[in-house]
Design a protein around this motif. Structure first.
Motif, PDB file in Angstrom:
ATOM      1  N   ASP A  65      33.738  21.103  87.129  1.00 17.18           N
ATOM      2  CA  ASP A  65      33.173  20.432  88.289  1.00 17.18           C
ATOM      3  C   ASP A  65      33.806  20.934  89.588  1.00 17.18           C
ATOM      4  O   ASP A  65      35.012  20.753  89.819  1.00 17.18           O
ATOM      5  CB  ASP A  65      33.417  18.920  88.119  1.00 17.18           C
ATOM      6  CG  ASP A  65      32.704  18.100  89.175  1.00 17.18           C
ATOM      7  OD1 ASP A  65      32.443  18.632  90.267  1.00 17.18           O
ATOM      8  OD2 ASP A  65      32.434  16.927  88.899  1.00 17.18           O
ATOM      9  N   HIS A  67      33.685  19.740  92.357  1.00 13.00           N
ATOM     10  CA  HIS A  67      34.091  18.663  93.274  1.00 13.00           C
ATOM     11  C   HIS A  67      35.333  17.900  92.828  1.00 13.00           C
ATOM     12  O   HIS A  67      35.701  16.907  93.452  1.00 13.00           O
ATOM     13  CB  HIS A  67      32.920  17.703  93.493  1.00 13.00           C
ATOM     14  CG  HIS A  67      31.699  18.433  93.969  1.00 13.00           C
ATOM     15  ND1 HIS A  67      31.630  18.991  95.234  1.00 13.00           N
ATOM     16  CD2 HIS A  67      30.552  18.757  93.338  1.00 13.00           C
ATOM     17  CE1 HIS A  67      30.469  19.620  95.360  1.00 13.00           C
ATOM     18  NE2 HIS A  67      29.794  19.484  94.225  1.00 13.00           N
ATOM     19  N   GLU A  68      35.950  18.339  91.734  1.00 17.80           N
ATOM     20  CA  GLU A  68      37.189  17.682  91.280  1.00 17.80           C
ATOM     21  C   GLU A  68      38.339  18.179  92.157  1.00 17.80           C
ATOM     22  O   GLU A  68      39.155  19.019  91.735  1.00 17.80           O
ATOM     23  CB  GLU A  68      37.447  18.020  89.806  1.00 17.80           C
ATOM     24  CG  GLU A  68      36.601  17.232  88.835  1.00 17.80           C
ATOM     25  CD  GLU A  68      36.943  15.757  88.859  1.00 17.80           C
ATOM     26  OE1 GLU A  68      38.027  15.391  88.381  1.00 17.80           O
ATOM     27  OE2 GLU A  68      36.124  14.967  89.374  1.00 17.80           O
ATOM     28  N   THR A  69      38.429  17.643  93.358  1.00 17.71           N
ATOM     29  CA  THR A  69      39.363  18.229  94.329  1.00 17.71           C
ATOM     30  C   THR A  69      40.833  18.084  93.922  1.00 17.71           C
ATOM     31  O   THR A  69      41.626  18.967  94.205  1.00 17.71           O
ATOM     32  CB  THR A  69      39.168  17.627  95.737  1.00 17.71           C
ATOM     33  OG1 THR A  69      38.995  16.234  95.572  1.00 17.71           O
ATOM     34  CG2 THR A  69      37.975  18.215  96.434  1.00 17.71           C
TER      35      THR A  69
END
Ligand SMILES: O=C(O)C(=O)Cc1ccc(O)cc1
Ligand SMILES: [Fe+2]
Length: 367
Positions: A65, A67-69
């Motif tokens: 992912d 967006h898994e910051t």
């Protein structure tokens, strides 16, 4: 009051590519794949490969992912690195609640994980450095290979094809800090987990001509968890702890030492698999053999051929070797250690170990 710890449960690494990171440990270090979680098991964000050798379990995780910051920030700064040093505990909820009352930051509340092989309870707190986590794992007669939710994996063809090591368990785990970083971290383990100071040495003892460091080893009440907490000293050259901290974007886990019952067998297997090691200074064996005399019975020819170092005192001795870093950055590495009534960390070898490390550092242009 302290938390009752039964041992290291596993060590997790966050990586950009778990498939390939795990494969390195399988091929080079002789670990066997045991469990997997990813898209096929319903894990939509994370992919994990779990590998095992004897009583040692390593987990390699990556994310699908973008967006898994949290994940991406960690690997961007640290590279492939240890994220979680998990402790096996008698009572997860009790351990977790104790630490939280003592001020630990919560990462994950206790949760019950269950599948056809039984039940495991886990909870996670944050360690006091480097974004590292400590997960508590309570296994209630769980008979699966790792944790509920993982698919079990089978032997890799590479395992049988080459000699295999067989390590007993994790012996210790070294936590590198920045300048003057040790005291704060040690106090956290004392107050939150109830650990105690097991051994300590500063740069009056641990130094070479160029560099130095100091270390405080902390341990749980049962002394099954040992974690040297180290910091660099200023010297003529750059301390290896400083080099680590610069390349790992701050503090982190520098090495995991694997306890061996037969280090000759295990290091021979590692070498046949192509794992490489810090070189021992050429005069080391002649000098050490003379100093030790007849006090210790070992096969010096084999130790020299394999590059294994020996440290001893009145009561016993230990044998140890450090690998080269196992990823692009000069950060994490493995150690093999065999103990004979000697609970030290190789203080008598530090000078020789570090001269070898400094040679590698100089080759990297970092001394
Ligand atoms: O203390 C230990 O656990 C060792 O294995 C020796 C050691 C200590 C510090 C280092 O930066 C590298 C090796
Ligand atoms: Fe070590």
């Amino acid at each position: 009051m302290s938390v009752e710890i039964l041992g290291f449960d596993h060590v997790s690494f966050w990586t950009r590519n778990a498939t390939q990171a795990a494969s390195y440990f399988i091929c080079r270090a002789g670990f066997s794949p045991i469990a997997y979680s990813g898209l096929e098991t319903g894990s939509r964000k994370y992919c994990s490969y779990v590998v095992q050798n004897g009583g040692v379990i390593f987990v390699f995780t990556s994310t699908f992912d973008a967006h898994e910051t949290n994940f991406h920030n960690f690997v961007q700064s640290h590279g492939d690195a240890v994220k979680d040093v998990a402790f096996r505990v008698a009572d997860c909820k009790k351990a977790f609640e104790h630490c939280v009352i003592q001020g630990a930051k919560i990462i994950k509340e206790p949760q019950i994980l269950q599948d056809e092989y039984g039940l495991v309870i886990t909870a996670t707190i944050e360690a006091p450095f480097g974004g590292i986590w400590h997960t508590f794992v309570e296994r209630r007669q769980y008979t699966g290979k790792f944790l509920p939710g993982f698919k079990q994996l089978h032997e890799d063809p590479y395992i049988q094809a080459l000699p295999q090591p067989n390590f007993v368990r994790i012996d210790h785990c070294v936590c590198n800090q920045g300048e003057n970083g040790v005291e704060k971290v040690v106090s956290w383990y004392e107050s939150v987990l109830g650990f105690h100071r097991f051994w300590a040495a500063d740069d009056r003892v641990i130094h070479t001509e160029y560099t130095g460091l100091s270390t405080v080893v902390i341990a749980d009440a049962n002394e099954v968890i040992k974690m040297p907490i180290t910091q660099p000293s200023k010297g003529k050259g750059k301390s290896q702890v400083q080099e680590f901290v610069e390349y790992s974007g701050g503090p982190g886990i520098q090495h995991v030492a694997l306890l061996s019952k037969d280090i000759i067998r295990d290091v021979s297997a590692w070498r046949k698999r192509g794992l490489t090691f810090i070189e021992t200074p050429t005069n080391y064996y002649k000098q050490t053999k003379e100093k030790v005399g007849s006090k210790v019975k070992v096969d010096w020819t084999l130790l020299e051929r394999l590059g294994i170092l020996l440290d001893w005192n009145e009561e016993g001795y230990l044998l140890q070797i450090l690998s080269n870093p196992v990823q692009d950055r000069p950060t994490f590495f493995l150690e093999a250690i065999e103990r004979h009534n000697h609970e030290g960390f190789g203080a008598g070898n530090f000078r020789n170990l570090f001269e070898g490390v400094e040679k590698a550092q100089a080759n990297r242009g970092n001394l």
